[in-house]
Design a protein around this motif. Structure first.
Motif, PDB file in Angstrom:
ATOM      1  N   THR A   1      18.569  55.175  -1.261  1.00 17.06           N
ATOM      2  CA  THR A   1      19.728  55.819  -0.639  1.00 17.06           C
ATOM      3  C   THR A   1      20.569  56.560  -1.668  1.00 17.06           C
ATOM      4  O   THR A   1      20.980  57.706  -1.450  1.00 17.06           O
ATOM      5  CB  THR A   1      20.584  54.773   0.091  1.00 17.06           C
TER       6      THR A   1
ATOM      7  N   ARG B   1      30.145  55.364  -5.721  1.00  7.58           N
ATOM      8  CA  ARG B   1      30.606  56.696  -5.320  1.00  7.58           C
ATOM      9  C   ARG B   1      30.562  57.691  -6.474  1.00  7.58           C
ATOM     10  O   ARG B   1      30.188  58.850  -6.292  1.00  7.58           O
ATOM     11  CB  ARG B   1      32.042  56.634  -4.778  1.00  7.58           C
TER      12      ARG B   1
ATOM     13  N   VAL C   1      23.172  47.207   4.630  1.00  5.50           N
ATOM     14  CA  VAL C   1      23.437  48.610   5.004  1.00  5.50           C
ATOM     15  C   VAL C   1      23.579  49.388   3.702  1.00  5.50           C
ATOM     16  O   VAL C   1      24.671  49.520   3.154  1.00  5.50           O
ATOM     17  CB  VAL C   1      24.708  48.738   5.864  1.00  5.50           C
TER      18      VAL C   1
ATOM     19  N   LEU D   1      28.358  53.911  -0.993  1.00  2.05           N
ATOM     20  CA  LEU D   1      29.674  54.546  -0.910  1.00  2.05           C
ATOM     21  C   LEU D   1      30.782  53.638  -1.433  1.00  2.05           C
ATOM     22  O   LEU D   1      31.798  54.121  -1.944  1.00  2.05           O
ATOM     23  CB  LEU D   1      29.964  54.951   0.540  1.00  2.05           C
ATOM     24  N   ARG D   2      30.596  52.339  -1.326  1.00  2.00           N
ATOM     25  CA  ARG D   2      31.624  51.397  -1.779  1.00  2.00           C
ATOM     26  C   ARG D   2      31.563  51.175  -3.293  1.00  2.00           C
ATOM     27  O   ARG D   2      32.595  51.136  -3.970  1.00  2.00           O
ATOM     28  CB  ARG D   2      31.460  50.067  -1.049  1.00  2.00           C
TER      29      ARG D   2
ATOM     30  N   HIS E   1      17.934  54.211   4.199  1.00  2.00           N
ATOM     31  CA  HIS E   1      18.165  52.883   4.774  1.00  2.00           C
ATOM     32  C   HIS E   1      16.851  52.121   4.907  1.00  2.00           C
ATOM     33  O   HIS E   1      16.723  50.973   4.446  1.00  2.00           O
ATOM     34  CB  HIS E   1      18.838  53.030   6.147  1.00  2.00           C
TER      35      HIS E   1
ATOM     36  N   VAL F   1      23.765  52.468   2.683  1.00  2.00           N
ATOM     37  CA  VAL F   1      24.703  53.571   2.498  1.00  2.00           C
ATOM     38  C   VAL F   1      26.125  53.064   2.306  1.00  2.00           C
ATOM     39  O   VAL F   1      26.894  53.632   1.515  1.00  2.00           O
ATOM     40  CB  VAL F   1      24.626  54.561   3.678  1.00  2.00           C
ATOM     41  N   LEU F   2      26.490  51.992   2.980  1.00  2.13           N
ATOM     42  CA  LEU F   2      27.832  51.444   2.804  1.00  2.13           C
ATOM     43  C   LEU F   2      28.010  50.892   1.398  1.00  2.13           C
ATOM     44  O   LEU F   2      29.067  51.062   0.778  1.00  2.13           O
ATOM     45  CB  LEU F   2      28.100  50.350   3.846  1.00  2.13           C
ATOM     46  N   GLU F   3      26.981  50.225   0.885  1.00  2.30           N
ATOM     47  CA  GLU F   3      27.057  49.703  -0.476  1.00  2.30           C
ATOM     48  C   GLU F   3      27.134  50.843  -1.495  1.00  2.30           C
ATOM     49  O   GLU F   3      27.873  50.764  -2.478  1.00  2.30           O
ATOM     50  CB  GLU F   3      25.852  48.811  -0.760  1.00  2.30           C
TER      51      GLU F   3
END
Length: 446
Positions: A367, A238, A228, A234-235, A80, A230-232
């Protein structure tokens, strides 16, 4: 002027970055590896007495595994700030966290002095080690990947992958020297603490080197930062995270079963001398370093995925022979088993420092690469010694462990087949697309 052009005019700067990545990563992995060696040799007796030989070893390996579970957390945390604020500062903090945690293990009283608090605090410190290392590799890989020209990115990434080799060499050499010079009672009482306390000096060297490097040009040119990361990841990314982590499973498993579990098994169950096995692992580390250097360069010439597929296939096949050779107890065959395994491992590691960063865009590269690298360690590194200990206890032989490792190799090979080739990619813009497999029930593009 592009970053590659700037690099072409300043080779000394690139060499400084390579040295910073190599030295810092070697120190961090030294700190991480000395726990594995100590867990195999002494931690069962120091922190988990009264559990029996198998129970104490399982307890020591369980704490050992805790660090791997913490490494994805470190990847997210440091990733991050690495994607938001920059690579350099984040790497300095990760090095400090690892160094302080390692030195504290060297000062920790055993179960006889502090009772149950001793293994509890050992677990906490091991978790801190995992968090620190979770942020280390991804940032160091990015330093080299984002500085190096595309055609030589694999070769410069090889400097980073020599870091784990150097760290393991230092850790093994330290315990080998202590085993040679100290009687068993002194080694158990205080000798094992010396490699942990030496981390303070090594971290000082690492900080001196890392504070002298500049932020990467690619990151400085990237104005659009993920809020953020990590959210990007994972979205939108993946599939490369999961497939890349899967591709790394067998490498982690092969390394930690060869170095940590095989060390414990050979010295306790097979009755081989501790100094002999440590010396053979030391020799294997030198061979592994040469293999890392060859495969990193081969990735630039022939393609990263092709080299990784070949190394993974050979590693899976050798896994079946590893423990039968080890159980012969004959020095030449034990040496063949361990050294060949580490040579194949080096071939798996070499291209990874260039390959994983090339799978992600700049805004989430730290990340993405760090999370991918450390997810592979959860299955391959955390669980492998525990599974191996259980299998050996159940069957009375370690030969089923080789088949378990070969199974991991087959899964890793499938993941590599689903990943793209990235050789020569410019580290700007969108990530390399990963085509979804055709057919009913196939995973959808993320």
């Amino acid at each position: 002027m592009t970053s590659d052009t700037a690099l072409g005019g300043a080779p000394a700067g690139l060499r400084r970055v390579a040295a910073a990545a190599l030295i810092g990563t070697a120190i961090e992995f030294y700190d991480f590896f000395i726990y594995g060696t100590a867990a195999a040799l002494v931690f069962g007796r120091v922190f988990f007495p009264g559990l029996g030989a198998t129970g104490a070893l399982l307890a020591a390996f369980s704490v050992y595994a805790a660090a791997f579970l913490a490494r994805p957390l470190g990847a997210v945390l440091f990733g991050h700030f690495g994607d938001r604020l920059g690579r350099k500062t984040t790497l300095v903090v990760s090095l400090l966290l690892m160094g302080v945690s390692t030195a504290a293990v060297g000062l920790l009283p055993g179960y006889g002095q502090w009772g149950v608090w001793a293994p509890v605090l050992l677990t906490v410190l091991r978790l801190c080690q995992g968090i620190g290392l979770g942020g280390e590799w991804g940032g160091a890989a990015l330093l080299l990947a984002e500085y190096a020209p595309p055609g030589r990115r694999g070769r410069y990434g090889g400097y980073l992958q020599l870091g784990p080799c150097a760290g393991f060499f230092l850790a093994t050499a330290a315990f080998l020297a202590l085993a040679e010079w100290l009687p068993e009672r002194a080694f158990l009482a205080w000798g094992w603490r010396l490699p942990f306390l030496a981390s303070v000096l090594l971290v000082g060297v690492g900080l001196f080197v890392r504070l002298r490097i500049a932020e990467t040009p690619v990151f400085r040119e990237q104005r659009d930062r993920a809020r953020v990361p990590v959210l990007e990841v994972l979205r939108e990314h993946r599939r490369p995270v999961l497939l890349g982590g899967g591709a790394l499973m067998v490498g982690y498993g092969l390394f930690y079963l060869t170095t940590t579990y095989a060390l414990a098994y050979a010295t306790t169950e097979l009755g081989l001398a501790r100094t002999l096995v440590l010396a053979l692992l030391l020799a294997g580390t030198v061979v592994m370093a040469g293999s890392v250097w060859w495969s990193a360069d081969a990735g630039d010439r022939w393609g990263r995925r092709r080299v990784l597929q070949l190394a993974t296939l050979l590693g899976a096949l050798w896994s079946v022979a590893l423990f039968p050779l080890l159980e012969t107890g004959r020095t030449a065959l034990v040496a063949l088993a361990l050294v060949t395994a580490m040579a194949l491992l080096g071939a798996m590691l070499g291209p990874m420092a260039a390959y994983l960063p090339e799978l992600f865009p700049t805004r989430v590269r730290y990340t993405g690469a760090a999370l991918t690298y450390n997810l592979g360690g959860v299955v391959g590194g955390a669980t492998a010694p525990l599974v191996a200990t259980r299998l050996t206890a159940a069957y009375g032989t370690a030969q089923p462990v080789g088949w378990y490792l070969a199974g991991l190799g087959a899964l890793s090979l499938v993941c590599l087949l689903a990943l793209p080739e990235t050789r020569g990619r410019v580290l700007t813009g969108r990530p390399v697309p990963i085509p979804a497999p055709a057919g009913p029930g196939a995973p959808q593009r993320s």
